[in-house]
Enzyme design. Structure first.
Site, PDB file in Angstrom:
ATOM      1  N   ASP A  47     -68.156  75.566 -95.245  1.00 17.21           N
ATOM      2  CA  ASP A  47     -66.827  76.133 -95.490  1.00 17.21           C
ATOM      3  C   ASP A  47     -66.769  77.614 -95.131  1.00 17.21           C
ATOM      4  OD1 ASP A  47     -65.936  73.714 -96.422  1.00 17.21           O
ATOM      5  OD2 ASP A  47     -66.115  74.223 -98.541  1.00 17.21           O
ATOM      6  N   SER A  65     -64.476  68.372 -94.157  1.00 22.57           N
ATOM      7  CA  SER A  65     -64.776  69.679 -94.727  1.00 22.57           C
ATOM      8  C   SER A  65     -65.198  70.655 -93.640  1.00 22.57           C
ATOM      9  CB  SER A  65     -65.870  69.583 -95.790  1.00 22.57           C
ATOM     10  OG  SER A  65     -67.057  69.092 -95.232  1.00 22.57           O
ATOM     11  N   GLU A  84     -72.210  71.954 -98.019  1.00 24.62           N
ATOM     12  CA  GLU A  84     -70.752  72.010 -97.941  1.00 24.62           C
ATOM     13  C   GLU A  84     -70.254  73.440 -98.085  1.00 24.62           C
ATOM     14  OE1 GLU A  84     -68.833  69.709 -97.156  1.00 24.62           O
ATOM     15  OE2 GLU A  84     -69.916  67.843 -97.472  1.00 24.62           O
ATOM     16  N   ASP A 122     -52.092  66.630 -78.735  1.00 24.23           N
ATOM     17  CA  ASP A 122     -51.827  65.312 -79.305  1.00 24.23           C
ATOM     18  C   ASP A 122     -53.044  64.407 -79.106  1.00 24.23           C
ATOM     19  OD1 ASP A 122     -50.570  63.211 -80.490  1.00 24.23           O
ATOM     20  OD2 ASP A 122     -49.087  62.888 -78.898  1.00 24.23           O
ATOM     21  N   VAL A 123     -53.544  63.851 -80.185  1.00 19.15           N
ATOM     22  CA  VAL A 123     -54.684  62.935 -80.136  1.00 19.15           C
ATOM     23  C   VAL A 123     -54.139  61.511 -80.183  1.00 19.15           C
ATOM     24  CG1 VAL A 123     -56.830  62.215 -81.252  1.00 19.15           C
ATOM     25  CG2 VAL A 123     -56.138  64.628 -81.294  1.00 19.15           C
ATOM     26  N   ASP A 133     -49.421  60.747 -86.338  1.00 14.99           N
ATOM     27  CA  ASP A 133     -50.039  59.499 -86.793  1.00 14.99           C
ATOM     28  C   ASP A 133     -50.870  59.789 -88.041  1.00 14.99           C
ATOM     29  OD1 ASP A 133     -52.980  59.992 -86.037  1.00 14.99           O
ATOM     30  OD2 ASP A 133     -52.003  60.287 -84.104  1.00 14.99           O
TER      31      ASP A 133
END
Length: 557
Positions: free
Chosen positions: A270, A470, A266, A512-513, A538
């Site tokens: 990052d 992440s 992780e 836009d998804v 959304d």
């Protein structure tokens, strides 16, 4: 001497009141009980003193974050924030006298004077906080001191404190919001060539020229517990994937103690992706393993920010917990800390989580969705996740089914998003039953980015198929840093708390998804389906994913 302390302590024990009655004190199953802590062992507790002018700070944040306000971008310094929020003289006096009456003298505060960190013996801590009983727990190589019972404070002190840190909260079971989703996902999606910085920059229309050049720009990631990045991994990653754009291969500054163990996937993710999307921009890493067994790493990070006058402008954090596992007093206070960061012009980005809408089992017959905090805070920008519709090429994006999103059960819907969220609730025909979510709560995420099948270098090994929000969060953070860079070159202030402006833009500068849903409860009512994407905002992908040139142009005034 101990007798005198006992007598004074006894006076304060009369009429105690619970401070965090709703805090979940259950020990997570992956922590091993080691027994009671000896009375003379030391603990470090953090006392959150009540602040002043909270409503005033809230109004000020609206003004400095609203592009239609004459105060837009007129941020406060840390000293100015401290002058507003500092506890009243009465609060400071009452709390300090209470601590001294128990013989607690080893305390230090921060610039804002609204947190006190004190070292004391377990014997004193349990007298100070009646009901608390400290035990030691272990997980892998980490040990913690925690109480599994509720604590109270004297009624005269109760009104002057928000909570006491270092008593209850265990690190989240998943450690941070996202995980590298290997295993089953790897087997299913193994044919994907993988997301790299080149793919990110291509999809979001970043050219070779879209890199940082402003001297006063900076960005940061925060890491908790046993999550460390290794400089050698970053250098290897940039050697493999950093061609075609100017970049840095080293972190500018590490704040905290950088561990010497194995790199965490992780932490590697990052750092590598904020530095490749926000390329050539000074990057800090806040690393907070917790110096003492009783410390809460996330809280320590918040205190660091409140005690540093110069910090990066954009922070991305892949950490979260279920709202219902935390006390409302704790969440409300942390929420104020986010508000104070916004007043300083700091952009705080949090991953939305990797459990879709989540699921909480209330009874045998009743489930509800399970929102995550800090993703649900109205004063942070929350980032969801997407996947490519066609895994073999740069195609349009659909929802990533693990992308966290939903509605807070703690925080009411902020004014800036009311119109967008109500439009979604009215227009979508296939909403889950309203018994599963709070239609009047803060809705998240606010925007999204690719979160599926990333390449990462960790422990000098290139690793494919790493997924989760992440991944998307540092990508969006780096893009906001690039926009800050251009703003600084034109003499404009940092973006700061971007949500009010983002919702006024109504999706301008974002793809836009509109296809896909995320997961939720596996029951006969929702059958594993949470919310679905739709045109406009959304609760799976927010307003969508960045189209950098248009997004930049929309934010350059």
């Amino acid at each position: 001497m101990r007798v005198a302390v006992f007598v004074l302590s006894f006076i304060w024990l009369v009429n105690g009141e619970l401070l965090e009655a709703d805090q979940d004190a259950v020990v997570p199953g992956d922590w091993t009980f080691l027994g009671r802590v000896g009375p003379l062992e030391e603990v470090e507790l953090t006392f959150a003193l009540k602040q002043q002018n909270v409503s005033k700070m809230e109004e000020l944040l609206k003004l400095v974050s609203d592009p239609d306000s004459h105060q837009y971008g007129k941020y406060l310094s840390l000293d100015e924030v401290a002058a507003l929020s500092r506890p009243s003289p009465l609060t400071e006096k009452v709390v300090e006298n209470w601590l001294r009456s128990h013989g607690v003298m080893d305390c230090h505060t921060i610039i804002t004077r609204d947190f006190l960190q004190c070292v004391m013996t377990v014997e004193v801590a349990e007298a100070l906080l009646p009901g608390s009983k400290f035990h030691r727990f272990s997980k892998n190589t980490k040990t913690l001191l925690r109480s599994t019972s509720q604590y109270s404070v004297h009624e005269d002190v109760h009104q002057h404190l928000d909570f006491v840190g270092g008593v209850h909260r265990f690190p989240q079971k998943r450690k941070i919001v996202s995980k590298g989703w290997e295993g089953a996902r790897q087997a299913i999606l193994g044919y994907h060539l993988g997301v790299t910085p080149a793919v990110i920059r291509n999809r979001y229309n970043l050219t070779a020229k879209d890199v940082g050049t402003a001297a006063n720009n900076s960005q940061a990631v925060a890491q908790f517990l046993e999550q460390y990045y290794h400089p050698a991994d970053l250098a290897e990653f940039m050697s493999l994937f950093g061609g075609g754009f100017t970049h840095m291969s080293t972190v500018e500054r590490v704040v905290g103690t950088q561990g010497g163990g194995k790199a965490g996937i992780e932490a590697s993710l990052d750092v590598e992706y904020i530095m490749s999307s926000g390329a050539n921009i000074s990057t800090w890493v806040f690393t907070n393993p917790g110096r003492h067994e009783s410390q809460e790493p996330f809280l320590q990070w918040m205190l660091l920010l409140s005690n540093m006058s110069a910090v990066p402008w954009v922070h991305t954090i892949s950490y979260g917990d279920d709202e219902d596992s935390l006390s409302e007093a704790y969440m409300n206070r942390i929420n104020i800390e986010f508000m104070k960061a916004g007043l300083r012009g700091i952009s705080m980005l949090f991953a939305s989580g990797d459990s879709g809408a989540g699921c909480r089992h209330l009874t045998k017959e009743r489930n509800t969705f399970r929102p995550s905090f800090p993703a649900s805070s109205p004063y942070v920008t929350t980032v969801g996740g997407t996947s490519f519709q066609n895994p073999f090429k740069l195609s349009y994006e659909v929802t990533d089914y693990i992308s966290g999103g939903g509605f807070s059960n703690v925080f009411p819907m902020p004014d800036y998003q009311v119109d967008a969220v109500r439009a979604y609730l009215k227009s979508v025909q296939s909403l889950p039953p309203q018994t599963y979510f709070n239609t009047t709560g803060r809705a998240y995420p606010d925007l999204a980015a690719l979160s599926d099948n990333y390449w990462v270098v960790s422990n000098r090994v290139p690793i494919p198929w790493v997924s989760g929000t992440s991944a998307s969060t540092p990508v969006v953070g780096g893009i906001l840093s690039l926009i800050n860079d251009q703003r600084f070159l034109k003499g404009l202030p940092a973006l700061g708390f971007i949500n009010p402006r983002l919702y006024k833009m109504q999706g301008k500068g974002l793809y836009d998804v509109t296809v896909g849903c995320h997961l939720s409860c596996l029951d006969d009512k929702v059958e594993g389906k949470g919310f679905c994407a739709s045109p406009s905002w959304d609760p799976v992908t927010g307003w969508g994913t960045p189209n950098y040139p248009v997004f930049l142009a929309s934010l350059m005034d």
